[in-house]
Design an enzyme around this catalytic site. Structure first.
Site, mmCIF file in Angstrom:
data_model
loop_
_atom_site.group_PDB
_atom_site.id
_atom_site.type_symbol
_atom_site.label_atom_id
_atom_site.label_comp_id
_atom_site.label_asym_id
_atom_site.label_seq_id
_atom_site.Cartn_x
_atom_site.Cartn_y
_atom_site.Cartn_z
ATOM 1 N N ASP A 156 10.519 2.366 10.805
ATOM 2 C CA ASP A 156 10.034 2.936 9.689
ATOM 3 C C ASP A 156 10.827 3.329 8.536
ATOM 4 O O ASP A 156 10.488 3.601 7.522
ATOM 5 C CB ASP A 156 9.102 4.345 9.985
ATOM 6 C CG ASP A 156 7.997 3.874 11.067
ATOM 7 O OD1 ASP A 156 7.680 2.679 11.365
ATOM 8 O OD2 ASP A 156 7.470 4.549 11.697
ATOM 9 N N LYS A 204 -0.975 -18.449 -11.872
ATOM 10 C CA LYS A 204 -0.691 -18.544 -10.793
ATOM 11 C C LYS A 204 -1.446 -18.963 -9.795
ATOM 12 O O LYS A 204 -2.562 -18.810 -9.973
ATOM 13 C CB LYS A 204 -0.216 -16.840 -10.593
ATOM 14 C CG LYS A 204 0.788 -16.157 -11.110
ATOM 15 C CD LYS A 204 1.099 -15.043 -10.491
ATOM 16 C CE LYS A 204 2.329 -14.438 -10.992
ATOM 17 N NZ LYS A 204 2.857 -12.974 -10.418
HETATM 18 O O1 F6P Z 1 7.052 4.101 14.384
HETATM 19 C C1 F6P Z 1 7.182 2.995 14.611
HETATM 20 C C2 F6P Z 1 5.565 2.309 14.532
HETATM 21 O O2 F6P Z 1 5.981 0.717 14.682
HETATM 22 C C3 F6P Z 1 4.861 2.469 13.027
HETATM 23 O O3 F6P Z 1 5.269 1.664 12.277
HETATM 24 C C4 F6P Z 1 3.532 2.186 13.548
HETATM 25 O O4 F6P Z 1 2.506 2.837 12.868
HETATM 26 C C5 F6P Z 1 3.483 2.948 15.012
HETATM 27 O O5 F6P Z 1 4.813 2.912 15.494
HETATM 28 C C6 F6P Z 1 2.698 2.307 15.830
HETATM 29 O O6 F6P Z 1 2.868 2.854 17.236
HETATM 30 P P1 F6P Z 1 2.490 2.451 18.599
HETATM 31 O O7 F6P Z 1 2.974 1.144 19.100
HETATM 32 O O8 F6P Z 1 2.425 3.506 19.577
HETATM 33 O O9 F6P Z 1 0.809 1.817 18.381
#
Ligand code: F6P
Length: 327
Positions: free
Chosen positions: A133, A219
């Site tokens: 993130d 486009k």
């Molecule tokens: O924090 C990393 C992340 O991949 C976020 O981008 C996403 O919202 C979340 O974890 C998903 O979490 P989980 O794999 O626990 O569903």
């Protein structure tokens, strides 16, 4: 700075895995053993720590992992660790295993657990920022972001091919939870027509006008990148509104966990290797509760207390770039 007597260091991953975590684990273990100390791996995050799922690691334990996605130490999201009594139990387990210091690779939540462990039980801890993130305060970069962006860019490129062939508009939802870093970078790198940021009102008038402007000048496709926000699925709401209020048909593609896996890019391996090495050196230099941040092109050691919140985003420049180039 006081020099604690550290003879053994344990490394663990916590929270969502991110590509490059293995490169960091390898770096921590090799640096630790190279300096004549004992290295331990805690498996399955804080949940594994509470189960005593800890193994002594050798140089060979981390052979052939620098290029692998996921984490060989496994990981978990452990809500129990918010409880001080549970953390006390964790501290006892570390003491019983003769572990003097801890390296935690993860995001804000994982850092909060490490910080509490240090505050309550004086265990030296270093955090290595690891999350796709890229949203941790105090560091411009978190391990895994570059790989996740590249994976998403590849996927959007593929969708652009078919979108152009059928003259379609696609909403493509990327991960990042409350952060928009992935969405912004992917939008710039794929020439997206519009980006919807996390936790902001969707500006339908602007979105529709940008789509229509593109169609009017010939486009063949439009790509709208959507930051997922608190939970995925926002794209389907946008699709419904575009249909009911503007009579515009769009297709939705939610990229999801494909962005979390895969071989780490060279950039993620490089930064992870540097951070892992710096983490061990910082512990031995007596830093009690710090993070290996990455700022202005270099690894810095900064207080863990500064990295417990999400970074404030300032997306204005990237939004302006996306709009300027999508005309
Ligand atoms: O924090 C990393 C992340 O991949 C976020 O981008 C996403 O919202 C979340 O974890 C998903 O979490 P989980 O794999 O626990 O569903």
């Amino acid at each position: 700075m006081a020099q604690p007597t550290i003879k053994s260091i344990a490394v663990m991953c916590s929270g969502g895995d991110s590509p490059g975590m293995n490169s960091a684990v390898r770096s921590v273990v090799r640096t630790t053993i190279g300096l004549g100390l004992e290295a331990y791996g805690i498996y399955h995050g804080y949940a594994g720590l509470l189960e005593g799922n800890i193994q002594k690691l050798s140089l060979a334990s981390v052979s052939n992992i620098i290029q692998r996605g996921g984490t060989v130490l496994d990981t978990s999201r452990c809500l129990e660790f918010h409880n001080p009594e549970i953390r006390q139990e964790a501290a006892h387990i570390l003491a019983r295993k003769h572990i003097d210091a801890l390296v935690v690779i993860g995001g804000n939540g994982s850092f909060a657990g490490a910080y509490a462990l240090h505050q309550e039980h004086q265990i030296p801890v270093i955090g290595i920022p690891g999350t796709i993130d890229n949203d941790i305060n105090g560091t411009e970069y978190t391990i895994g972001f570059n790989t996740a962006v590249q994976t998403a860019v590849n996927a959007v490129d593929n969708i652009r091919d078919t979108a152009s062939a059928h003259a379609r508009t696609f909403l493509i939802e990327v991960m990042g939870r409350t952060a928009s870093s992935i969405a912004l970078e992917v939008a710039v790198c794929t020439g997206a027509e519009y980006v919807v940021l996390s936790n902001q009102e969707v500006n339908y008038a602007q979105m529709v006008s940008d789509i229509q402007r593109g169609c009017a000048r010939g486009k063949l496709s439009s790509i709208i990148i959507v930051a997922e926000g608190e939970k995925s699925g926002l794209s389907y709401q946008i699709k419904d509104t575009l249909k009911s209020a503007y009579d515009i048909d769009v297709h939705v593609c939610i990229l999801g966990h494909i962005q979390r896996g895969g071989r780490p890019t060279a950039q993620d391996r490089l930064i992870a290797s540097n951070m892992g090495h710096a983490a061990v050196q910082a512990l031995l230099a007596g830093y009690p509760a710090h993070v290996t941040a990455f700022n202005q092109g270099a690894v810095q050691i900064i207080p863990l207390a500064d990295c417990l919140t999400k970074r404030q985003e300032s997306p204005e420049a990237q939004i302006a770039l996306i709009r300027a180039l999508a005309i």
